[in-house]
Design a protein around this motif. Sequence first.
Motif, PDB file in Angstrom:
ATOM      1  N   LEU A  78      -1.298  15.552   6.565  1.00 19.55           N
ATOM      2  CA  LEU A  78      -1.526  14.286   5.862  1.00 19.55           C
ATOM      3  C   LEU A  78      -2.515  14.457   4.710  1.00 19.55           C
ATOM      4  O   LEU A  78      -2.366  13.817   3.659  1.00 19.55           O
ATOM      5  CB  LEU A  78      -2.018  13.226   6.845  1.00 19.55           C
ATOM      6  N   LEU A  79      -3.521  15.305   4.888  1.00 23.57           N
ATOM      7  CA  LEU A  79      -4.451  15.564   3.788  1.00 23.57           C
ATOM      8  C   LEU A  79      -3.725  16.163   2.592  1.00 23.57           C
ATOM      9  O   LEU A  79      -4.006  15.807   1.437  1.00 23.57           O
ATOM     10  CB  LEU A  79      -5.563  16.508   4.246  1.00 23.57           C
ATOM     11  N   ARG A  80      -2.795  17.057   2.844  1.00 25.09           N
ATOM     12  CA  ARG A  80      -2.036  17.684   1.760  1.00 25.09           C
ATOM     13  C   ARG A  80      -1.124  16.689   1.062  1.00 25.09           C
ATOM     14  O   ARG A  80      -0.779  16.865  -0.104  1.00 25.09           O
ATOM     15  CB  ARG A  80      -1.227  18.852   2.313  1.00 25.09           C
ATOM     16  N   HIS A  81      -0.717  15.627   1.778  1.00 21.46           N
ATOM     17  CA  HIS A  81       0.181  14.622   1.193  1.00 21.46           C
ATOM     18  C   HIS A  81      -0.572  13.351   0.795  1.00 21.46           C
ATOM     19  O   HIS A  81       0.050  12.332   0.488  1.00 21.46           O
ATOM     20  CB  HIS A  81       1.301  14.280   2.186  1.00 21.46           C
ATOM     21  N   LYS A  82      -1.915  13.405   0.835  1.00 24.98           N
ATOM     22  CA  LYS A  82      -2.764  12.264   0.474  1.00 24.98           C
ATOM     23  C   LYS A  82      -2.422  11.027   1.309  1.00 24.98           C
ATOM     24  O   LYS A  82      -2.461   9.883   0.811  1.00 24.98           O
ATOM     25  CB  LYS A  82      -2.651  11.949  -1.025  1.00 24.98           C
ATOM     26  N   ALA A  83      -2.066  11.245   2.558  1.00 20.05           N
ATOM     27  CA  ALA A  83      -1.769  10.164   3.488  1.00 20.05           C
ATOM     28  C   ALA A  83      -2.930   9.997   4.468  1.00 20.05           C
ATOM     29  O   ALA A  83      -3.798  10.866   4.576  1.00 20.05           O
ATOM     30  CB  ALA A  83      -0.469  10.447   4.244  1.00 20.05           C
ATOM     31  N   THR A  84      -2.933   8.871   5.187  1.00 21.57           N
ATOM     32  CA  THR A  84      -4.035   8.533   6.090  1.00 21.57           C
ATOM     33  C   THR A  84      -3.497   8.277   7.491  1.00 21.57           C
ATOM     34  O   THR A  84      -2.468   7.621   7.657  1.00 21.57           O
ATOM     35  CB  THR A  84      -4.771   7.278   5.590  1.00 21.57           C
ATOM     36  N   ALA A 127       0.812  -1.211   0.000  1.00 24.02           N
ATOM     37  CA  ALA A 127       0.000   0.000   0.000  1.00 24.02           C
ATOM     38  C   ALA A 127       0.844   1.259   0.000  1.00 24.02           C
ATOM     39  O   ALA A 127       0.339   2.347  -0.268  1.00 24.02           O
ATOM     40  CB  ALA A 127      -0.935   0.014   1.210  1.00 24.02           C
ATOM     41  N   GLY A 128       2.149   1.124   0.319  1.00 24.91           N
ATOM     42  CA  GLY A 128       3.028   2.279   0.383  1.00 24.91           C
ATOM     43  C   GLY A 128       3.768   2.314   1.710  1.00 24.91           C
ATOM     44  O   GLY A 128       3.558   1.463   2.591  1.00 24.91           O
ATOM     45  N   PRO A 129       4.640   3.291   1.906  1.00 22.57           N
ATOM     46  CA  PRO A 129       5.399   3.383   3.156  1.00 22.57           C
ATOM     47  C   PRO A 129       4.511   3.759   4.331  1.00 22.57           C
ATOM     48  O   PRO A 129       3.526   4.476   4.180  1.00 22.57           O
ATOM     49  CB  PRO A 129       6.435   4.470   2.862  1.00 22.57           C
ATOM     50  N   LYS A 130       4.886   3.255   5.530  1.00 25.93           N
ATOM     51  CA  LYS A 130       4.079   3.508   6.725  1.00 25.93           C
ATOM     52  C   LYS A 130       4.995   3.897   7.888  1.00 25.93           C
ATOM     53  O   LYS A 130       6.000   3.248   8.146  1.00 25.93           O
ATOM     54  CB  LYS A 130       3.263   2.282   7.099  1.00 25.93           C
ATOM     55  N   PHE A 131       4.585   4.962   8.562  1.00 24.80           N
ATOM     56  CA  PHE A 131       5.242   5.398   9.793  1.00 24.80           C
ATOM     57  C   PHE A 131       4.349   4.994  10.963  1.00 24.80           C
ATOM     58  O   PHE A 131       3.146   5.227  10.945  1.00 24.80           O
ATOM     59  CB  PHE A 131       5.439   6.916   9.799  1.00 24.80           C
ATOM     60  N   THR A 132       4.945   4.394  11.993  1.00 25.28           N
ATOM     61  CA  THR A 132       4.175   3.943  13.152  1.00 25.28           C
ATOM     62  C   THR A 132       4.906   4.325  14.423  1.00 25.28           C
ATOM     63  O   THR A 132       6.132   4.177  14.513  1.00 25.28           O
ATOM     64  CB  THR A 132       3.972   2.411  13.114  1.00 25.28           C
ATOM     65  N   VAL A 133       4.138   4.824  15.395  1.00 28.00           N
ATOM     66  CA  VAL A 133       4.675   5.041  16.731  1.00 28.00           C
ATOM     67  C   VAL A 133       3.722   4.362  17.710  1.00 28.00           C
ATOM     68  O   VAL A 133       2.530   4.674  17.761  1.00 28.00           O
ATOM     69  CB  VAL A 133       4.847   6.547  17.058  1.00 28.00           C
ATOM     70  N   ALA A 134       4.261   3.375  18.433  1.00 26.22           N
ATOM     71  CA  ALA A 134       3.457   2.585  19.370  1.00 26.22           C
ATOM     72  C   ALA A 134       3.994   2.778  20.775  1.00 26.22           C
ATOM     73  O   ALA A 134       5.207   2.856  20.990  1.00 26.22           O
ATOM     74  CB  ALA A 134       3.486   1.113  18.974  1.00 26.22           C
ATOM     75  N   ASP A 135       3.086   2.845  21.742  1.00 25.38           N
ATOM     76  CA  ASP A 135       3.499   3.009  23.138  1.00 25.38           C
ATOM     77  C   ASP A 135       2.644   2.113  24.027  1.00 25.38           C
ATOM     78  O   ASP A 135       1.648   1.541  23.580  1.00 25.38           O
ATOM     79  CB  ASP A 135       3.352   4.476  23.572  1.00 25.38           C
ATOM     80  N   PHE A 137      -0.259   4.882  16.662  1.00 26.50           N
ATOM     81  CA  PHE A 137      -0.619   5.852  15.636  1.00 26.50           C
ATOM     82  C   PHE A 137       0.208   5.539  14.395  1.00 26.50           C
ATOM     83  O   PHE A 137       1.450   5.502  14.465  1.00 26.50           O
ATOM     84  CB  PHE A 137      -0.343   7.279  16.109  1.00 26.50           C
ATOM     85  N   SER A 138      -0.489   5.321  13.262  1.00 31.62           N
ATOM     86  CA  SER A 138       0.197   4.985  12.016  1.00 31.62           C
ATOM     87  C   SER A 138      -0.169   5.991  10.938  1.00 31.62           C
ATOM     88  O   SER A 138      -1.318   6.440  10.860  1.00 31.62           O
ATOM     89  CB  SER A 138      -0.170   3.572  11.548  1.00 31.62           C
ATOM     90  N   VAL A 139       0.824   6.313  10.109  1.00 31.45           N
ATOM     91  CA  VAL A 139       0.603   7.187   8.959  1.00 31.45           C
ATOM     92  C   VAL A 139       0.881   6.372   7.706  1.00 31.45           C
ATOM     93  O   VAL A 139       2.013   5.937   7.476  1.00 31.45           O
ATOM     94  CB  VAL A 139       1.518   8.421   8.998  1.00 31.45           C
ATOM     95  N   GLN A 140      -0.170   6.136   6.911  1.00 37.36           N
ATOM     96  CA  GLN A 140      -0.025   5.377   5.674  1.00 37.36           C
ATOM     97  C   GLN A 140       0.118   6.345   4.505  1.00 37.36           C
ATOM     98  O   GLN A 140      -0.811   7.062   4.152  1.00 37.36           O
ATOM     99  CB  GLN A 140      -1.253   4.477   5.458  1.00 37.36           C
ATOM    100  N   PHE A 141       1.316   6.377   3.905  1.00 38.98           N
ATOM    101  CA  PHE A 141       1.562   7.224   2.745  1.00 38.98           C
ATOM    102  C   PHE A 141       1.177   6.473   1.471  1.00 38.98           C
ATOM    103  O   PHE A 141       1.240   5.232   1.436  1.00 38.98           O
ATOM    104  CB  PHE A 141       3.042   7.627   2.680  1.00 38.98           C
ATOM    105  N   PRO A 142       0.787   7.175   0.414  1.00 40.89           N
ATOM    106  CA  PRO A 142       0.468   6.495  -0.844  1.00 40.89           C
ATOM    107  C   PRO A 142       1.719   5.895  -1.490  1.00 40.89           C
ATOM    108  O   PRO A 142       2.843   6.378  -1.262  1.00 40.89           O
ATOM    109  CB  PRO A 142      -0.124   7.617  -1.707  1.00 40.89           C
ATOM    110  N   ALA A 143       1.494   4.865  -2.293  1.00 42.50           N
ATOM    111  CA  ALA A 143       2.631   4.177  -2.916  1.00 42.50           C
ATOM    112  C   ALA A 143       3.402   5.097  -3.859  1.00 42.50           C
ATOM    113  O   ALA A 143       4.631   4.950  -4.020  1.00 42.50           O
ATOM    114  CB  ALA A 143       2.127   2.947  -3.671  1.00 42.50           C
ATOM    115  N   ASN A 144       2.722   6.073  -4.491  1.00 45.24           N
ATOM    116  CA  ASN A 144       3.430   6.943  -5.430  1.00 45.24           C
ATOM    117  C   ASN A 144       4.288   7.997  -4.752  1.00 45.24           C
ATOM    118  O   ASN A 144       4.927   8.812  -5.411  1.00 45.24           O
ATOM    119  CB  ASN A 144       2.427   7.608  -6.384  1.00 45.24           C
ATOM    120  N   ALA A 145       4.283   7.999  -3.409  1.00 49.38           N
ATOM    121  CA  ALA A 145       5.164   8.938  -2.694  1.00 49.38           C
ATOM    122  C   ALA A 145       6.593   8.433  -2.628  1.00 49.38           C
ATOM    123  O   ALA A 145       7.525   9.203  -2.325  1.00 49.38           O
ATOM    124  CB  ALA A 145       4.635   9.173  -1.272  1.00 49.38           C
TER     125      ALA A 145
END
Length: 431
Positions: A400-406, A350-358, A419-427
Amino acid sequence: MSPRLIFWISNSVRMLLVIIGTVIASSMWGITWGLFLGLVAMAVLILMQLFYLQRLADWLDNPRSSRLPDGWGAWTDIFSRLYKLRREDEKNQTELTEWLARFRQAMTLLPDGVVIMDDVLFLEWCNPAAESHLGLSLIQDKGMRVTNLVRSPEFMDYIILGRYDTPLTLSFRDRKLITHIIPFENRRQILVTHDITESERIDMMRRDFIANASHELRTPLTVINGFLEIASLQPELDAATRSAHLKLMSEQGARMQRLVEDMLTLTRLESMDHLLRTETINMRVMLEQILQEAHALSAGHHQVTLDFNGPDIRGSTDEIRSALTNLVTNAIRYTPEKGTIQISWTNGNAGPKFTVADNGIGISPEHISRLTERFYRVDKSRSRETQGTGLGLAIVKHVLLRHKATLLIDSVPNVGSKFSVQFPANAVIEA
């Protein structure tokens, strides 16, 4: 020469020829045969007129069934004039049909609802916006009374009173509509609906934002003004008390500055004039810097780790850094001492993902959907301890809206949050 004059001249010529023929026949074969031949000629002329009159009547009964009949004499002019009128009528009908089609197309594209009713409020036509606003269906509801379709006491009172000079604000089907009835012609009325649901929501958000911002700014200002008043009224304060007051004022001033900066950031992100300028982001460098800042903020009270296994991306370095830093900072602020914060950067289909878990205090399910609202806090007393502005996740959402991320949130009270940030594959920047 006018057609009417031509008609009378041609028929007068025919009558004159019949009379001359009768006189010649009478002189040659006698008056009996002359009159007989004259009568026969007159009968032929009358029968011809009756024949063309019949053909004209047949055509008038069904003018579209066939072409106009051919004529003789004055009938040629009559039929040619009828043919011209028919062509003009067909042209006018075509133009009228085209204009009607354009009108309906324009009404169909209007964002406002338009309902055409007769004088007793029976539905004749409506556009898709009216179908959406009022729950109508042109196919199923045509010919039915609109008051039977729009079941609202406010709307019924508006119809009964007939005070159409003032629009009606109507709450209907989870929408807020401004409705207005406009009489036109003798037996037609137009019902116009304008949906103000979104504008009302935006106005409410604006009012809430101003109220919340005023409240957030009032607290540090009250503290600062209070200590300044004490300092002016009690100049003999001891050094230790004065130092404590100055420290508190400095903290509140810094809090107020962070709040103003966050509000300016939000305003800039929401501005249509603030275009997104993308660049290559070295994610390893950025995340290692965020990790260092996390260690400094934690001051050794948490275990913060980074798992890097993802690509570089395109985007705004400042905006992405601000969003990810907010998520990591929140994890540290809401995780008790000796807790763990795990930061990861991965890549998937789905594309790159940033995650921060605590493994912090967690969030109840009823709060999760509202976390990105401005100034929304799960625990206000806790937020004062952590010195948050209440705008961090709102900034994250807009970035995230400006970068089309979720933004994806998974949290369990007293267990922890992710908390996870899913970036689009075309990024992703291809190696």
